[in-house]
Design a protein around this motif. Structure first.
Motif, PDB file in Angstrom:
ATOM      1  N   SER A  27     -26.714  20.449  38.129  1.00 18.91           N
ATOM      2  CA  SER A  27     -28.007  20.894  37.611  1.00 18.91           C
ATOM      3  C   SER A  27     -28.952  19.708  37.466  1.00 18.91           C
ATOM      4  CB  SER A  27     -27.812  21.571  36.250  1.00 18.91           C
ATOM      5  OG  SER A  27     -29.033  21.593  35.551  1.00 18.91           O
ATOM      6  N   ILE A  28     -28.434  18.587  36.975  1.00 16.93           N
ATOM      7  CA  ILE A  28     -29.283  17.400  36.785  1.00 16.93           C
ATOM      8  C   ILE A  28     -29.781  16.886  38.134  1.00 16.93           C
ATOM      9  CG2 ILE A  28     -29.229  14.965  36.080  1.00 16.93           C
ATOM     10  CD1 ILE A  28     -27.318  15.791  33.832  1.00 16.93           C
TER      11      ILE A  28
ATOM     12  N   ALA B 237     -32.270  19.289  39.586  1.00 13.41           N
ATOM     13  CA  ALA B 237     -33.528  19.222  38.826  1.00 13.41           C
ATOM     14  C   ALA B 237     -34.330  17.995  39.221  1.00 13.41           C
ATOM     15  CB  ALA B 237     -33.227  19.204  37.329  1.00 13.41           C
ATOM     16  N   ARG B 238     -33.651  16.866  39.453  1.00 15.31           N
ATOM     17  CA  ARG B 238     -34.363  15.649  39.875  1.00 15.31           C
ATOM     18  C   ARG B 238     -35.074  15.882  41.200  1.00 15.31           C
ATOM     19  NH1 ARG B 238     -30.451  10.396  39.295  1.00 15.31           N
ATOM     20  NH2 ARG B 238     -32.237   9.310  40.186  1.00 15.31           N
TER      21      ARG B 238
ATOM     22  N   CYS C  87     -37.894  18.421  40.849  1.00 10.38           N
ATOM     23  CA  CYS C  87     -39.038  17.841  40.115  1.00 10.38           C
ATOM     24  C   CYS C  87     -39.917  17.047  41.081  1.00 10.38           C
ATOM     25  CB  CYS C  87     -38.518  16.943  38.993  1.00 10.38           C
ATOM     26  SG  CYS C  87     -39.805  16.244  37.976  1.00 10.38           S
TER      27      CYS C  87
ATOM     28  N   TYR D 222     -32.043  25.553  36.896  1.00  7.36           N
ATOM     29  CA  TYR D 222     -31.853  26.200  35.586  1.00  7.36           C
ATOM     30  C   TYR D 222     -30.555  27.004  35.545  1.00  7.36           C
ATOM     31  CZ  TYR D 222     -36.461  24.940  33.764  1.00  7.36           C
ATOM     32  OH  TYR D 222     -37.542  24.239  33.277  1.00  7.36           O
TER      33      TYR D 222
ATOM     34  N   ARG E 223     -27.617  24.809  35.051  1.00  8.18           N
ATOM     35  CA  ARG E 223     -27.569  24.260  33.698  1.00  8.18           C
ATOM     36  C   ARG E 223     -26.917  25.250  32.735  1.00  8.18           C
ATOM     37  NH1 ARG E 223     -31.380  20.444  31.395  1.00  8.18           N
ATOM     38  NH2 ARG E 223     -31.146  20.333  29.150  1.00  8.18           N
TER      39      ARG E 223
ATOM     40  N   VAL F  65     -40.917  21.965  35.857  1.00  7.76           N
ATOM     41  CA  VAL F  65     -40.177  20.732  36.200  1.00  7.76           C
ATOM     42  C   VAL F  65     -40.502  19.632  35.193  1.00  7.76           C
ATOM     43  CG1 VAL F  65     -39.958  21.339  38.639  1.00  7.76           C
ATOM     44  CG2 VAL F  65     -41.886  19.915  37.917  1.00  7.76           C
TER      45      VAL F  65
ATOM     46  N   PHE G 224     -38.020  19.287  32.438  1.00  5.61           N
ATOM     47  CA  PHE G 224     -36.768  18.520  32.546  1.00  5.61           C
ATOM     48  C   PHE G 224     -36.918  17.183  31.825  1.00  5.61           C
ATOM     49  CE2 PHE G 224     -35.121  21.700  35.021  1.00  5.61           C
ATOM     50  CZ  PHE G 224     -35.676  21.846  36.286  1.00  5.61           C
TER      51      PHE G 224
ATOM     52  N   TYR H 268     -37.877  14.181  32.741  1.00  3.84           N
ATOM     53  CA  TYR H 268     -37.349  12.960  33.376  1.00  3.84           C
ATOM     54  C   TYR H 268     -38.441  11.903  33.417  1.00  3.84           C
ATOM     55  CZ  TYR H 268     -33.346  15.739  34.935  1.00  3.84           C
ATOM     56  OH  TYR H 268     -32.231  16.525  34.973  1.00  3.84           O
TER      57      TYR H 268
END
Ligand SMILES: CCCCCCCCC/C=C/C(=O)SCCNC(=O)CCNC(=O)[C@H](O)C(C)(C)COP(=O)(O)OP(=O)(O)OC[C@H]1O[C@@H](n2cnc3c(N)ncnc32)[C@H](O)[C@@H]1OP(=O)(O)O
Ligand SMILES: Cc1cc2nc3c(=O)[nH]c(=O)nc-3n(C[C@H](O)[C@H](O)[C@H](O)COP(=O)(O)OP(=O)(O)OC[C@H]3O[C@@H](n4cnc5c(N)ncnc54)[C@H](O)[C@@H]3O)c2cc1C
Length: 609
Positions: free
Chosen positions: A238-239, A242-243, A246, A287, A290, A549, A552, A554
Motif C-alpha cells: 500500500s505504501i 501510494a508513493r 501520489c 487505499y 492499506r 494523494v 498520504f 508524504y
C-alpha cells in the motif's frame, strides 16, 4: 555512486537510523516505521525483520535469553539464510546438512554441493556476524528434514569469516541504486562445527545422545518468520503503491497536453478518461491494500496469540491469507508502479521522477518471501481442501465462510438492474463471492476427473492460481466494504472512500470480465452497467484526486520525485536536476577531442577534397 560507495553510504544511514531509534523515545511501531522510511534496503531491515523474529519464534526460552539481548543491542548482526543456489521456493529441497556428532555434542554444517551454497540472504554477503541457517538435520544416519540453527559466521574482532566458511556478495542486482545497497550474499560450509545448543529447539530438538525429538506442534511453525514478513509486505504494498500514485496523480494535474480551444490553455491530462481509467483504480488500490493490510495485521496477531495457547485452528487460514494477499498485492503494486511511470510520459522515465528507483527497489517483492505463483498455489491447496469438506457438514469459517453458502452462490443470478445497483455493497460482495466459489468448485470438479490428485493438480495449475486470485480479490473487496461500514470519521471522507471502494471493485470486474461471464456471475448487460458506473465514479473522484494523494502525507524528500512535488513546480525543477548531472559540468563533453572532432574533421577533410 559506485556500488561500494552506495553500500558504505547505506551502512552509514543504517547505523544513523539505529542511533536515532535508540535515542528517540519511540514505540516499537514507530521504530519499525523509521526503518520503513529508510530510502534503501539495508542489513538493519533483515536483522530486525527476520533474524530476531526467527529466534523469537523458534528458540527455546534459554536460547532467547542467550541470543536476544545480544541481537537487541546489535552486539551481533544477523540474517535469515534459508535460500540456496539450487532451492528457494522448495524449502524441503534445501541441501545444506547439519549432522549431529555425539562424540563432540556438535552439529557439523556442510555444503555438499555447489547448489547447496546459501545464495540470496540479505545482509549475509558482508555485514552479518551471525545467521539463522536452515539445513537438513541428520542424526543417527537419519535425515529429519529442514531445521533452523544459529550460526556465528565471522570473527567478532576483525570481521573475518570463521575457518570453514566461504562467504561473499552475489553481485549487482536489477536497477541502479535499488537493492544494490543490500549485500545479498553467498555462503558455503566446509564441515563447520557448532554446539548442539545452537539448533533452534522450541519446535523439535536433539538430545545429548543424538535422539531426535519431533515437534508436537505443526512443523510449519518453522515457517513462521516468512508468514510474519508476508503480512507486513501487504501494508508495504500500500505504501509503495501510494508513493507511485501520489507522483502520477500530482503530475497528471500539472501536465497539460492538447485540447486548447483557439489558443487557450491546454487540457490537464488528468481530465482524459484514459488517464483516469489507468490512474484511479491504482489510487483505489493504494487505499484497498492499506485496509486489507490493517485487517491482515489483526489476523496475524490473533493467530500468534492462539499459537501461544497451542490453538492451531486458524493457522491454515493465516498461511493462506498471508501467502495469497502478499502475492496479489505485490504483483498489483509492481504493475501499478510501472503504470504510473507510463502515466507520466517521457518525464516518468527520468531518474528524478522517483519512479524508476521505486520500481527497481519494489519489484523483488514479487519473488522474495515466496514466489507469487508458488504462494497462490498454497492458497489453491487451501481452497481445494475447503471445497472438499463442504459436504462434510464442517462449516467453512473466516475468509472462506462464503463457501458455506455454496448452494445459493452456485445458482444465484445477480439482481443488478441499473448502474446504481453497482454501489450496493451486498450485490457487489455476492458477485465476487459467486465468481470465487464457482471458480474454486470448477477446479475441484476438474480435479476429481483425474485418477491421481497430484497429476490433476499439476495439470490444472494455471486454473488453480486464477481461482486463488479470485478468492484473494474477494477478501480485499470485502475488507474495504467492512472498513466503510466501520468508524470512518467525516462524511466527506466516507463518501470519497466509498467512491474508491467501488472503483476498486468495478475495475476488477472489468479487468477479469472473462471470469465473471464464464462463471455466469454476471451478464454482459450487467457488465456494461458496471462500466457505466465506473466512468461516473471517475468523474466524482476527479475533483478530489489530488487531495486523496495529499492525504498520504508524504514529504517531497520521501517521495524523491520532481514530478510529484507538493508545490507542482515541475518544469523549473526538472531543469535544476538536469543541470546537476555531471555530464553538464562542461559544455564540451569528455571525449570530444578523442572521438567527435576527428570524425567531424575527417568529414571536413573529405568535403574539402
Ligand atoms: C515491509 C516490507 C519490506 C519487506 C522486506 C523483506 C526483505 C526481503 C527479505 C527476503 C527474505 C526471503 O525471501 S526469506 C525466504 C523466503 N522463502 C520462501 O518464502 C519459500 C517459499 N516456500 C515455502 O514457503 C514452502 O516451500 C511451501 C511452498 C509453503 C511448501 O512448503 P512444504 O513443502 O513444507 O509444505 P507443503 O507440502 O506445500 O504443505 C504441507 C502443509 O503445510 C502447510 N503450510 C505450508 N506452509 C505453511 C506456513 N507457512 N504456515 C502454515 N502452514 C503451512 C500447507 O498448507 C500444507 O497444509 P495441508 O494442505 O493441510 O497439508
Ligand atoms: C531481493 C531478494 C532478497 C532476498 N532475500 C532473501 C533472504 O534474506 N533470505 C533468504 O533465505 N532468501 C532470500 N531471497 C530468496 C527468495 O526467497 C527466493 O528467490 C524466492 O523464495 C523464490 O525462490 P526461487 O528463487 O527458488 O524461485 P523458483 O521457485 O526457482 O522460481 C522460478 C520459477 O519457477 C516457478 N515455480 C517454482 N516452483 C513451482 C511449482 N511448484 N509450480 C509452479 N511453478 C513453480 C516460479 O513460479 C517461477 O516462475 C531473496 C530474493 C530476492 C530477489
Amino acid at each position: 555512486m559506485t556500488r561500494k560507495e552506495l553500500f558504505k553510504n547505506t551502512l552509514r544511514k543504517s547505523v544513523h537510523a539505529w542511533k536515532l531509534i535508540n535515542e528517540l523515545p519511540l514505540s516499537d511501531d514507530e521504530s519499525l516505521m523509521l526503518r520503513h522510511f529508510m530510502d534503501q534496503p539495508g542489513f538493519l531491515d533483515l536483522h530486525w525483520r527476520m533474524f530476531v523474529p526467527a529466534i523469537k519464534g523458534q528458540g527455546t526460552e534459554e536460547q532467547k535469553q542467550k541470543w536476544l539481548p545480544l541481537a537487541n543491542k546489535m552486539q551481533i548482526i544477523g540474517c535469515y539464510a534459508q535460500t540456496e543456489l539450487g532451492h528457494g521456493s522448495n524449502v524441503q529441497g534445501l541441501e545444506t546438512t547439519a549432522t549431529f556428532d555425539p562424540q563432540t555434542d556438535q552439529f557439523i554444517l556442510h555444503s555438499p554441493t555447489q547448489t547447496s551454497s546459501k545464495w540470496w540472504p540479505g545482509g549475509l554477503g558482508k555485514v552479518s556476524t551471525h545467521a539463522v541457517i536452515y539445513a537438513r538435520l541428520i542424526t543417527d544416519g537419519k535425515d529429519h528434514g529442514v531445521h533452523g540453527f544459529i550460526v556465528q559466521l565471522r570473527n567478532m574482532d576483525d570481521h573475518s569469516p570463521l575457518p570453514g566458511i566461504t562467504i561473499g556478495d552475489i553481485g549487482v542486482k536489477f536497477g541502479n541504486g535499488a537493492y544494490n545497497s543490500m549485500d545479498n550474499g553467498f555462503l558455503m560450509f566446509d564441515k563447520f562445527c557448532i554446539p548442539r545448543d545452537q539448533m533452534l529447539m522450541r519446535l523439535s530438538k536433539v538430545t545429548r545422545e543424538g535422539k531426535y525429538v519431533p515437534s508436537d506442534v505443526p512443523r510449519q511453525l518453522m515457517y513462521g518468520t516468512m508468514v510474519s514478513v508476508r503480512q507486513t509486505i501487504v501494508s508495504n504494498a500500500s505504501i509503495a503503491m501510494a508513493r507511485a500514485v501520489c507522483i502520477a496523480t500530482r503530475y497528471s494535474a500539472v501536465r497539460r497536453q492538447f485540447g486548447s480551444q483557439n489558443g487557450g490553455i491546454e487540457t490537464q491530462v488528468i481530465d482524459y478518461k484514459t488517464q483516469q481509467n489507468r490512474l484511479f483504480p491504482l489510487l483505489a488500490s493504494a487505499y484497498a491494500f492499506r485496509f486489507v493490510g490493517e485487517w491482515l495485521k489483526w489476523l496475524y496477531t490473533d493467530v500468534t496469540q492462539r499459537l501461544e495457547a497451542s490453538d492451531f485452528a486458524t493457522l491454515p487460514e493465516a498461511h493462506a491469507c498471508t501467502a495469497g494477499l502478499k502475492s496479489m498485492t505485490t504483483s498489483a503494486t509492481s504493475d501499478g508502479i510501472e503504470e504510473c511511470r507510463k502515466l507520466c510520459g517521457g518525464h516518468g522515465y527520468l531518474w528524478c521522477s522517483g519512479l524508476p528507483e521505486l520500481f527497481a527497489v519494489y519489484v523483488p517483492a514479487c519473488t522474495y518471501e515466496g514466489d507469487n505463483v508458488v504462494l497462490q498455489l498454497q492458497v489453491a491447496r487451501f481452497l481445494m481442501k475447503t471445497v472438499s469438506q463442504l459436504g462434510s457438514g464442517k462449516a467453512p469459517a473466516g475468509t472462506t465462510a462464503y463457501m458455506g453458502r455454496a448452494k445459493h452462490l452456485l445458482q444465484c443470478r445477480s439482481s443488478i438492474r441499473k448502474a446504481e445497483d453497482w454501489l450496493n455493497p451486498a450485490m457487489v460482495l455476492e458477485t465476487f463471492e459467486a465468481r470465487a466459489l464457482r471458480m474454486a468448485v470448477s477446479c475441484a470438479n476438474n480435479l476429481s476427473k483425474f485418477e491421481n490428485q497430484e497429476q490433476g493438480f499439476s495439470e490444472l495449475l494455471a486454473d488453480l492460481v486464477e481461482a486463488a486470485i479470485a478468492h484473494c480479490q474477494l477478501i480485499v473487496v470485502s475488507k474495504f466494504i467492512v472498513k466503510l461500514e466501520g468508524e470512518i470519521k467525516g462524511k466527506g471522507v466516507k463518501n470519497q472512500l466509498k467512491n474508491l471502494c467501488y472503483i476498486y471493485a468495478l475495475h476488477l470486474i472489468h479487468k477479469h470480465l472473462g471470469d465473471f461471464l464464464s462463471t455466469n456471475s454476471i451478464t454482459s448487460e450487467q457488465a456494461s452497467l458496471a462500466n457505466h458506473q465506473l466512468r461516473s465514479l471517475y468523474t466524482q473522484v476527479r475533483p478530489n484526486a489530488v487531495a486523496l494523494v495529499d492525504a498520504f502525507d508524504y514529504t517531497d524528500h520521501y517521495l524523491g520525485s520532481v514530478l510529484g512535488r507538493y508545490d507542482g513546480n515541475v518544469y523549473p525543477k526538472l531543469f535544476e536536476e538536469a543541470l546537476k548531472d555531471p555530464l553538464n559540468d562542461t559544455v564540451v563533453p569528455d571525449g570530444y577531442h578523442e572521438y567527435i572532432r576527428p570524425l567531424i574533421k575527417q568529414h571536413l577533410r573529405s568535403a574539402r577534397l
